[in-house]
Scaffold this active site. Structure first.
Site, PDB file in Angstrom:
ATOM      1  N   ASP A 297       6.289  -6.232   2.293  1.00  0.00           N
ATOM      2  CA  ASP A 297       7.262  -6.756   3.238  1.00  0.00           C
ATOM      3  C   ASP A 297       7.127  -8.279   3.225  1.00  0.00           C
ATOM      4  O   ASP A 297       6.016  -8.806   3.220  1.00  0.00           O
ATOM      5  CB  ASP A 297       6.936  -6.191   4.629  1.00  0.00           C
ATOM      6  CG  ASP A 297       7.917  -6.639   5.684  1.00  0.00           C
ATOM      7  OD1 ASP A 297       8.074  -7.856   5.875  1.00  0.00           O
ATOM      8  OD2 ASP A 297       8.521  -5.776   6.346  1.00  0.00           O
TER       9      ASP A 297
ATOM     10  N   LYS B 267     -18.941  -4.578   7.577  1.00  0.00           N
ATOM     11  CA  LYS B 267     -17.602  -5.022   7.183  1.00  0.00           C
ATOM     12  C   LYS B 267     -16.742  -3.891   6.610  1.00  0.00           C
ATOM     13  O   LYS B 267     -16.309  -3.931   5.468  1.00  0.00           O
ATOM     14  CB  LYS B 267     -17.705  -6.160   6.176  1.00  0.00           C
ATOM     15  CG  LYS B 267     -18.448  -7.376   6.713  1.00  0.00           C
ATOM     16  CD  LYS B 267     -18.558  -8.478   5.675  1.00  0.00           C
ATOM     17  CE  LYS B 267     -19.307  -9.664   6.259  1.00  0.00           C
ATOM     18  NZ  LYS B 267     -19.471 -10.758   5.263  1.00  0.00           N
TER      19      LYS B 267
ATOM     20  N   ASP C 228      14.294  -6.623   3.047  1.00  0.00           N
ATOM     21  CA  ASP C 228      13.297  -7.676   2.818  1.00  0.00           C
ATOM     22  C   ASP C 228      12.029  -7.118   2.177  1.00  0.00           C
ATOM     23  O   ASP C 228      10.922  -7.556   2.479  1.00  0.00           O
ATOM     24  CB  ASP C 228      12.958  -8.380   4.133  1.00  0.00           C
ATOM     25  CG  ASP C 228      12.437  -7.425   5.201  1.00  0.00           C
ATOM     26  OD1 ASP C 228      12.418  -6.192   4.957  1.00  0.00           O
ATOM     27  OD2 ASP C 228      12.042  -7.896   6.284  1.00  0.00           O
TER      28      ASP C 228
END
Length: 348
Positions: free
Chosen positions: A334, A279, A229
């Protein structure tokens, strides 16, 4: 068929070029010098047109040479090349190195000139894909299409383009769909065989490896194992060469994962603030679901039970055996969740 059979020199005749085109069912023949540097191409249409205009079969093709319709580099993915060939109506596309020498040739059902690898590949294609919900109700997750081709087909074509000629597909859920699509692999330029799990006893990412030995197969070279996958253009040569050079019994391909923290992160010494990082985006190397393992490890996989491949690596480490990682710097994704599949399809 070998690459040299599809090349002619600038002194070749119209007859020579037509013989190559007719014998190999191609639309144009490549013209190279003595060092295999591409000079151009001569198309079937131009050859026939020249004959209608009075040329003789013994005339040289030099006046008919023009640039080929398309060329690609050695790193071009086979699936993408085939898509372009189909869109442009081409039967072949030459592979050139950085100096313009012909290294290989993409044709419809094979790649010529690519170094063949003795390694076998196993693709795990038996999972149900439950996280994708209704998308996998009637189709196995690896057969979901991305850009017009099933994910699993893209992986097979990528391996073939890298010189892998023998591929095993581990199947379980809706296995008949996979087997009907791929058959014996001949139309994809390789040999494909199937490792069939018991539908009532899923074997996980590692358990199906035991089926190789039970079916009488004994690989002589390290095995390339990967999940079915994945959308990736990883360097097959790079991974296999790194494994061979490391002296490891297993090598795990890793990909860089980034996660942006949406807040300012405080760093303190006790209760005293040292600094604030706004951040930040920390990164980790994560398991990419692509591995190389030595054949001797196959006997350690238990029979007929769920067995994650990672347990095999833990076992190796506990025995003091070397397990290495290899950083995958190519595209990798993925598609196990709906948002990941949407990104792969360009929908997010």
């Amino acid at each position: 068929m070998c690459l040299k059979e599809l090349l002619i020199g600038p002194d070749a005749t119209v007859r020579d070029a037509l013989l190559v085109i007719d014998m190999h069912e191609i639309s144009e023949v490549l013209v190279t010098d003595t060092r295999n540097k591409l000079l151009g191409a001569v198309s079937e249409n131009d050859l026939r047109r020249s004959l209608l205009q009075g040329a003789n079969l013994g005339d040289p093709v030099s006046d008919l040479i023009r640039p080929p319709m398309m060329t690609v580099g050695s790193k071009s993915g086979r699936a993408e090349v085939l898509d372009l060939m189909r869109a442009l109506g081409l039967r072949q596309v030459p592979i050139l190195d950085d100096e313009g020498h012909v290294e290989g040739l993409h044709i419809e059902n094979r790649v010529l000139g690519v170094r063949k690898r003795p390694n076998w590949a196993i693709i795990m294609a038996g999972g149900k894909g439950t996280r994708l919900g209704p998308l996998t109700k009637t189709i196995p997750k690896p057969m979901l299409p991305v850009a017009g081709r099933p994910i699993l087909e893209r992986l097979v074509l990528h391996l073939v383009g890298a010189g892998i000629e023998r591929i095993f597909l581990s199947v379980n859920y809706l296995a008949s769909i996979v087997e009907k699509h791929f058959g014996d692999g001949s139309q994809f330029g390789c040999s494909i065989e199937y490792l069939r799990e018991d539908p009532d006893v899923p074997l996980g990412t590692g358990g199906a490896l035991r089926l190789l030995g039970e079916l009488g197969y004994a690989p002589a070279e390290p095995l390339l194992l990967m999940n079915g996958d994945l959308i990736t253009g990883f360097s097959v040569d790079g991974l296999l060469n790194a494994h061979a050079d490391s002296g490891a019994v297993a090598t795990i391909a890793t990909s860089t994962y980034e996660h942006q923290i949406p807040f300012g992160v405080t760093e303190c010494d006790g209760n005293e603030l040292v600094r604030i990082v706004e951040k930040p985006t920390p990164t980790w190397e994560v398991n990419a679901g692509i591995y190389v393992i030595d054949p001797a490890l196959l006997s350690r996989v238990p029979h007929g039970q769920l067995y994650p491949i990672t347990e095999l690596f833990v076992d190796c480490i506990s025995r003091g055996e070397r397990v290495c990682s290899w950083s995958l710097r190519d595209d990798w994704q993925d598609i196990g969740r709906p948002d990941e599949l949407a990104r792969a399809r360009g929908q997010a």
